[in-house]
Design an enzyme around this catalytic site. Structure first.
Site, PDB file in Angstrom:
ATOM      1  N   LYS A  31     -17.667  36.566-128.358  1.00 16.12           N
ATOM      2  CA  LYS A  31     -16.219  36.692-128.162  1.00 16.12           C
ATOM      3  C   LYS A  31     -15.692  37.881-128.965  1.00 16.12           C
ATOM      4  O   LYS A  31     -15.955  38.005-130.158  1.00 16.12           O
ATOM      5  CB  LYS A  31     -15.495  35.422-128.599  1.00 16.12           C
ATOM      6  CG  LYS A  31     -13.973  35.491-128.435  1.00 16.12           C
ATOM      7  CD  LYS A  31     -13.310  34.154-128.756  1.00 16.12           C
ATOM      8  CE  LYS A  31     -13.130  33.912-130.234  1.00 16.12           C
ATOM      9  NZ  LYS A  31     -12.077  34.786-130.842  1.00 16.12           N
ATOM     10  N   ASP A  58     -11.049  37.919-125.685  1.00 16.19           N
ATOM     11  CA  ASP A  58     -10.046  36.920-126.056  1.00 16.19           C
ATOM     12  C   ASP A  58      -8.768  37.609-126.551  1.00 16.19           C
ATOM     13  O   ASP A  58      -8.529  37.694-127.753  1.00 16.19           O
ATOM     14  CB  ASP A  58     -10.654  36.016-127.140  1.00 16.19           C
ATOM     15  CG  ASP A  58      -9.698  34.955-127.649  1.00 16.19           C
ATOM     16  OD1 ASP A  58      -8.797  34.553-126.892  1.00 16.19           O
ATOM     17  OD2 ASP A  58      -9.862  34.526-128.810  1.00 16.19           O
ATOM     18  N   LYS A  60      -5.606  36.824-125.018  1.00 13.18           N
ATOM     19  CA  LYS A  60      -4.506  35.878-124.808  1.00 13.18           C
ATOM     20  C   LYS A  60      -3.229  36.577-124.327  1.00 13.18           C
ATOM     21  O   LYS A  60      -2.157  36.459-124.928  1.00 13.18           O
ATOM     22  CB  LYS A  60      -4.195  35.106-126.093  1.00 13.18           C
ATOM     23  CG  LYS A  60      -5.375  34.324-126.679  1.00 13.18           C
ATOM     24  CD  LYS A  60      -4.952  33.569-127.928  1.00 13.18           C
ATOM     25  CE  LYS A  60      -6.084  32.798-128.573  1.00 13.18           C
ATOM     26  NZ  LYS A  60      -7.048  33.681-129.263  1.00 13.18           N
ATOM     27  N   ASP A  63       3.057  37.916-121.264  1.00 13.63           N
ATOM     28  CA  ASP A  63       4.172  38.847-121.060  1.00 13.63           C
ATOM     29  C   ASP A  63       4.733  38.574-119.672  1.00 13.63           C
ATOM     30  O   ASP A  63       4.355  37.603-119.023  1.00 13.63           O
ATOM     31  CB  ASP A  63       3.678  40.297-121.201  1.00 13.63           C
ATOM     32  CG  ASP A  63       4.749  41.234-121.758  1.00 13.63           C
ATOM     33  OD1 ASP A  63       5.878  41.223-121.210  1.00 13.63           O
ATOM     34  OD2 ASP A  63       4.467  41.960-122.723  1.00 13.63           O
ATOM     35  N   THR A 121      -5.933  25.680-131.184  1.00 10.65           N
ATOM     36  CA  THR A 121      -6.558  24.614-131.969  1.00 10.65           C
ATOM     37  C   THR A 121      -6.067  24.610-133.417  1.00 10.65           C
ATOM     38  O   THR A 121      -6.410  23.705-134.177  1.00 10.65           O
ATOM     39  CB  THR A 121      -8.093  24.730-131.943  1.00 10.65           C
ATOM     40  OG1 THR A 121      -8.487  26.073-132.272  1.00 10.65           O
ATOM     41  CG2 THR A 121      -8.628  24.380-130.562  1.00 10.65           C
ATOM     42  N   ARG A 213     -17.240  31.312-137.850  1.00 11.85           N
ATOM     43  CA  ARG A 213     -17.742  31.468-139.211  1.00 11.85           C
ATOM     44  C   ARG A 213     -18.936  30.573-139.557  1.00 11.85           C
ATOM     45  O   ARG A 213     -19.696  30.888-140.469  1.00 11.85           O
ATOM     46  CB  ARG A 213     -16.590  31.258-140.202  1.00 11.85           C
ATOM     47  CG  ARG A 213     -15.655  32.458-140.248  1.00 11.85           C
ATOM     48  CD  ARG A 213     -14.340  32.179-140.928  1.00 11.85           C
ATOM     49  NE  ARG A 213     -13.413  31.466-140.061  1.00 11.85           N
ATOM     50  CZ  ARG A 213     -12.105  31.358-140.294  1.00 11.85           C
ATOM     51  NH1 ARG A 213     -11.593  31.905-141.374  1.00 11.85           N
ATOM     52  NH2 ARG A 213     -11.329  30.706-139.460  1.00 11.85           N
TER      53      ARG A 213
END
Length: 235
Positions: A31, A58, A60, A63, A121, A213
């Site tokens: 990603k 990614d 997102k 608009d 999330t 991570r």
């Protein structure tokens, strides 16, 4: 598009990304998010694709419909495998994104899968009540966004593991449920609120998982990745 765990490349530079990826000797699904893309631009996508990896871009997008349509037309030329928008932008915006993605995809090339973010999330139920003024339970908000995403013709959504099964029941198993917030048992949740382990995700309706991570900050990222794969694939 494969169903391997997606590794979030949340690094500040292309150099860091290449150095990280050199540790692996197999094609990955990775990603590229806003941090990396805004620092390095489209070249980092081209480099990762050149190295043989699938890419979830990614960004997102959120608009007005025409702006998202035009932006998605440009992003389609990068040849990524998965891309997203915010479902909160509405049905017309999501349809515009799909139109742009289809228009920008080169003849003979497969269109990237297009998904929409339901609720991040990192968002809690109290936050949607207090800050978004959404006066329904979090799960109802997420399900509503999933249903209008399907109505708009998109391929799936980004959601937490805890909503994936219900979305599958409401929208069908072919409708993608991409779930971030994946951690290994005992790992830190960092800024995520709704988290889960890979095996929990597998058993609770996730189509794809995103792991950051827990792999990228591990002392041995390759070993950590293999652990995630084993849990995800039930080995």
């Amino acid at each position: 598009m494969n169903n391997k765990p997606i590794i979030a490349l949340d690094f500040p530079s292309e150099k860091d990304v290449v150095q990280f990826l050199k540790q692996f000797h197999e094609p990955l699904f990775v990603k590229i998010g806003m941090e990396l893309y805004l620092q390095e631009g489209p070249s980092v996508v081209a480099k990762v694709k050149e190295l043989g990896h699938d890419v979830f871009l990614d960004l997102k997008l959120h608009d007005i419909p025409n702006t998202v349509k035009s932006a998605m037309k440009g992003l389609a030329r990068l040849g990524v495998d998965l891309v997203n928008v915010h479902a909160a932008g509405g049905i017309n915006m999501m349809q515009g994104a799909l139109e742009g993605l289809e228009a920008g995809t080169s003849p003979g090339q497969k269109r990237a899968a297009l998904i929409a973010v339901t609720q991040l999330t990192s968002t809690t139920e109290q936050q949607i009540w207090d800050e978004q003024k959404i006066q329904v339970p979090l799960i109802e908000s997420v399900l509503h966004y999933a249903k209008i995403t399907k109505q708009a013709g998109l391929d799936g959504v980004v959601c937490s593991v805890h909503e994936a099964g219900l979305i599958g029941e409401a929208c069908g198993d072919a409708f993608l449920r991409v779930t971030p917030g994946i951690r290994l048992a005992g790992g830190e949740s960092h800024d995520q609120k709704r988290v889960a382990t890979p095996d929990y995700a597998r058993n609770n309706g996730s189509s794809l998982i995103v792991v950051g991570r827990a792999i990228t900050n591990a002392q041995d990222p390759v070993s950590a990745y293999k652990t995630v794969v084993d849990l995800w694939e039930e080995k």
